[in-house]
Write an enzyme that holds these catalytic residues in place. Structure first.
Site, PDB file in Angstrom:
ATOM      1  N   ASP A   1     -46.042   0.059  16.353  1.00 12.77           N
ATOM      2  CA  ASP A   1     -45.965   1.414  16.533  1.00 12.77           C
ATOM      3  C   ASP A   1     -47.434   1.698  16.814  1.00 12.77           C
ATOM      4  OD1 ASP A   1     -45.895   3.795  17.507  1.00 12.77           O
ATOM      5  OD2 ASP A   1     -44.109   3.394  16.919  1.00 12.77           O
TER       6      ASP A   1
ATOM      7  N   ASP B   1     -32.828  -0.097  17.462  1.00  9.77           N
ATOM      8  CA  ASP B   1     -32.516   0.291  17.466  1.00  9.77           C
ATOM      9  C   ASP B   1     -32.080   1.557  18.063  1.00  9.77           C
ATOM     10  OD1 ASP B   1     -32.668   0.414  15.513  1.00  9.77           O
ATOM     11  OD2 ASP B   1     -31.046   1.325  14.498  1.00  9.77           O
TER      12      ASP B   1
HETATM   13  P1  5GP Z   1     -45.116   1.052  13.314  1.00 15.72           P
HETATM   14  O1  5GP Z   1     -44.683   0.982  11.205  1.00 15.72           O
HETATM   15  O2  5GP Z   1     -45.674   0.210  13.212  1.00 15.72           O
HETATM   16  O3  5GP Z   1     -45.607   2.889  13.245  1.00 15.72           O
HETATM   17  O4  5GP Z   1     -43.786   1.349  13.293  1.00 15.72           O
HETATM   18  C1  5GP Z   1     -42.843  -0.273  13.198  1.00 15.72           C
HETATM   19  C2  5GP Z   1     -41.216   0.124  13.639  1.00 15.72           C
HETATM   20  O5  5GP Z   1     -40.976   1.422  13.949  1.00 15.72           O
HETATM   21  C3  5GP Z   1     -41.248  -1.198  14.052  1.00 15.72           C
HETATM   22  O6  5GP Z   1     -40.890  -2.399  13.329  1.00 15.72           O
HETATM   23  C4  5GP Z   1     -39.190  -0.326  14.551  1.00 15.72           C
HETATM   24  O7  5GP Z   1     -38.266  -1.033  13.876  1.00 15.72           O
HETATM   25  C5  5GP Z   1     -39.999   0.667  14.564  1.00 15.72           C
HETATM   26  N1  5GP Z   1     -39.949   1.434  16.193  1.00 15.72           N
HETATM   27  C6  5GP Z   1     -41.043   1.615  15.967  1.00 15.72           C
HETATM   28  N2  5GP Z   1     -41.173   1.916  17.611  1.00 15.72           N
HETATM   29  C7  5GP Z   1     -39.965   2.508  18.235  1.00 15.72           C
HETATM   30  C8  5GP Z   1     -39.172   2.512  19.298  1.00 15.72           C
HETATM   31  O8  5GP Z   1     -39.634   2.628  20.113  1.00 15.72           O
HETATM   32  N3  5GP Z   1     -37.923   2.222  19.574  1.00 15.72           N
HETATM   33  C9  5GP Z   1     -37.250   1.407  17.868  1.00 15.72           C
HETATM   34  N4  5GP Z   1     -36.208   1.293  18.046  1.00 15.72           N
HETATM   35  N5  5GP Z   1     -37.965   1.376  17.222  1.00 15.72           N
HETATM   36  C10 5GP Z   1     -39.240   1.507  17.280  1.00 15.72           C
END
Ligand code: 5GP
Length: 182
Positions: free
Chosen positions: A106, A162
């Site tokens: 994300d 989840d």
């Molecule tokens: P980042 O650090 O890239 O913002 O977030 C990564 C982590 O956030 C992912 O490994 C996941 O656990 C969670 N995450 C990010 N976007 C989503 C989403 O749309 N749905 C869910 N369930 N988890 C997300």
């Protein structure tokens, strides 16, 4: 409540058959790219467990497995940028070809942290395979070698992902339209 009648599940973002087709293609690509140097697959728990299990069976090489558990959100749905290692790897990475298997990228903050952390352990190579990449939100170029699908920036569940531990066993990825925990 069955999936069909769950009012919190929105449109399907990636259908089960599309996932299976793409995972098979990724497996072929990885098999071809690594050839004589089978990678150590490092799954990022919990979200990547479904993807990792399908992907591993699509790779025709004697891969090894290990898992890490990290927490970037806690129960909340926005990353704080503060990543905690909840469970570390069992094996040493020195001289290994390491392929991180992620469910979704994300902001890219979790992955940036993981990459720095694992790179410091002296692997021969370090690459990333993520099932999903949310478009347009990464603060840094996440430099991803393998991406399953680029998806719009909605909150999604299913195929390992989840909301408060639910929906991980959906065989497809869907938008979640219910209330998100802060
Ligand atoms: P980042 O650090 O890239 O913002 O977030 C990564 C982590 O956030 C992912 O490994 C996941 O656990 C969670 N995450 C990010 N976007 C989503 C989403 O749309 N749905 C869910 N369930 N988890 C997300």
């Amino acid at each position: 409540m069955s999936r069909v009648s769950d009012p919190h599940l929105g449109r399907t973002v990636v259908a089960a058959d599309e996932i299976q087709e793409r995972v098979a293609a990724l497996g072929k690509e990885i098999t071809h790219d690594y050839g004589d140097d089978p990678p150590l697959l490092v799954g990022v728990l919990k979200g990547a467990f479904v993807f990792m299990s399908d992907l591993a069976r699509a790779i025709d090489l004697p891969v090894e497995f290990d898992f890490m558990a990290v927490s970037s959100y806690g129960a909340a749905t926005r990353t704080s940028g503060v990543v905690r290692i909840l469970m570390d790897l069992d094996v040493e990475l020195t001289g290994r070809h390491v392929l991180i298997v992620e469910d979704i990228v994300d902001s890219g903050l979790t992955l940036a942290y993981l990459r720095r952390n694992l790179a410091a352990r002296g692997p021969a190579s370090l690459e990333v395979c993520t099932l999903l990449l949310k478009e347009g939100l990464q603060r840094d170029d996440p430099d991803l070698r393998y991406v399953g699908f680029r998806i719009p920036p909605a909150f999604v569940v299913g195929y390992g992902l989840d909301v408060v531990e639910r929906y991980r066993n959906l065989p497809y990825v869907a938008e979640y339209t219910g209330h998100l925990p802060e």
